[in-house]
Design an enzyme around this catalytic site. Sequence first.
Site, PDB file in Angstrom:
ATOM      1  CG  ASP A 173      -2.025   1.054   1.090  1.00 48.09           C
ATOM      2  OD1 ASP A 173      -1.724   2.176   0.648  1.00 48.09           O
ATOM      3  OD2 ASP A 173      -3.177   0.742   1.425  1.00 48.09           O
ATOM      4  CB  ALA A 233     -11.266  -3.803  -4.303  1.00 45.77           C
ATOM      5  NE  ARG A 234     -15.600   0.866  -6.943  1.00 44.54           N
ATOM      6  CZ  ARG A 234     -16.331   0.738  -5.846  1.00 44.54           C
ATOM      7  NH1 ARG A 234     -16.481  -0.456  -5.300  1.00 44.54           N
ATOM      8  NH2 ARG A 234     -16.906   1.783  -5.293  1.00 44.54           N
ATOM      9  CG  ASP A 258     -18.602  -9.343  -4.103  1.00 45.61           C
ATOM     10  OD1 ASP A 258     -19.605 -10.053  -4.342  1.00 45.61           O
ATOM     11  OD2 ASP A 258     -18.672  -8.255  -3.499  1.00 45.61           O
ATOM     12  CD  GLU A 263     -19.849  -5.185 -10.507  1.00 41.09           C
ATOM     13  OE1 GLU A 263     -20.688  -4.499  -9.859  1.00 41.09           O
ATOM     14  OE2 GLU A 263     -18.750  -5.503 -10.032  1.00 41.09           O
ATOM     15  CG  HIS A 282     -20.603  -5.192  -6.322  1.00 38.59           C
ATOM     16  ND1 HIS A 282     -20.112  -4.329  -7.263  1.00 38.59           N
ATOM     17  CD2 HIS A 282     -20.197  -4.697  -5.113  1.00 38.59           C
ATOM     18  CE1 HIS A 282     -19.435  -3.357  -6.671  1.00 38.59           C
ATOM     19  NE2 HIS A 282     -19.476  -3.563  -5.365  1.00 38.59           N
ATOM     20  N   GLY A 284     -20.450  -8.245  -1.314  1.00 38.25           N
ATOM     21  CA  GLY A 284     -19.569  -8.196  -0.148  1.00 38.25           C
ATOM     22  C   GLY A 284     -19.940  -7.135   0.863  1.00 38.25           C
TER      23      GLY A 284
END
Length: 322
Positions: A173, A233-234, A258, A263, A282, A284
């Site tokens: 990160d 996440a994305r 997810d 989408e 999606h 989560g």
Amino acid sequence: MMATLKRVVVLDHPEPQGLDPALVGPEAELIDASGRHDAFELCRSADVIVTDTVPVPAALVAGLERCRLICEYGVGVDNIDVPAATAAGIYVSRVPSYCVEELADHAVALILASTRGIVRYHDHVRGGGWDYRQAGTLRRTRGQVLGLLGMGHAGHAVAVRAAALGFRVLATDPVIDPGDSRAGAAELVPLERLVAEADVLSLHAPLTPATTHVISAARLAAMKPTAYLVNTARGGLVDQEALVAALRAGRIAGAALDVLAAEPPQVHEELLGLPNVIVTPHAGFYSEESLADLTHGVFTEVRAALSGLRPRNAVNQPLDTD
């Protein structure tokens, strides 16, 4: 003469029962514009705009007459043109603590479903089988390496859970300093080392120009052939065509997703037909508690803006504000 009510326009939201006008108080008008053909026109005179998945591009921002805040009904603001809003003197805000527990639980569920062959076993037994070898070669969880791309709230929560399961946790990160308390849950390493050493690579980064397709064909090729990719996440973090190619060729063991590039996916999407892929819709973020927390968080930001205050979770500093 009565004062003009301040206007809050909600472009879309995850509330199945609709929104309660009490959320904005008696001095504001709450307009649920979900699915309305005149939604963007309503935004023109809005003091606050709230959006979940509907984009707020520069062209829409340019037509806003008195907007003070655009608030995301969630965590990521990649569907809002933040530079355009900043230049127009408009705050952009979000709810960064939203659904952290749910996302972490969902990510760990996908990690274990992958590494323990849960879906393959389920399909095998439903088909009449009863053979523990049908999931392929499985390895003990303890001692495996979990690589986390992103150590924000959700990434940190996953690290804590994974460590309790015996994973050795590595993380990358760029905005986390080694002295940050979140860094204590993982060993911080460069991205290329993370990709190469992970037995499971789990994504928890925001979608930005710098992170779009960060999981590229080259990085997929650098992963272990026994490794799994997990993304809660994305979808745009992953080059999905490259992922399909890597899965078909056996360059990685599998993926649990997810989120997808588009989408919902097309029914005949190639990714959905691969036996080494798990896909959830999606979901989560979801629990009844998380939705309640989200609504509270969003409208706390909204009421602050309506009162002339700086929203607590603003991601920008508009150019013509204090």
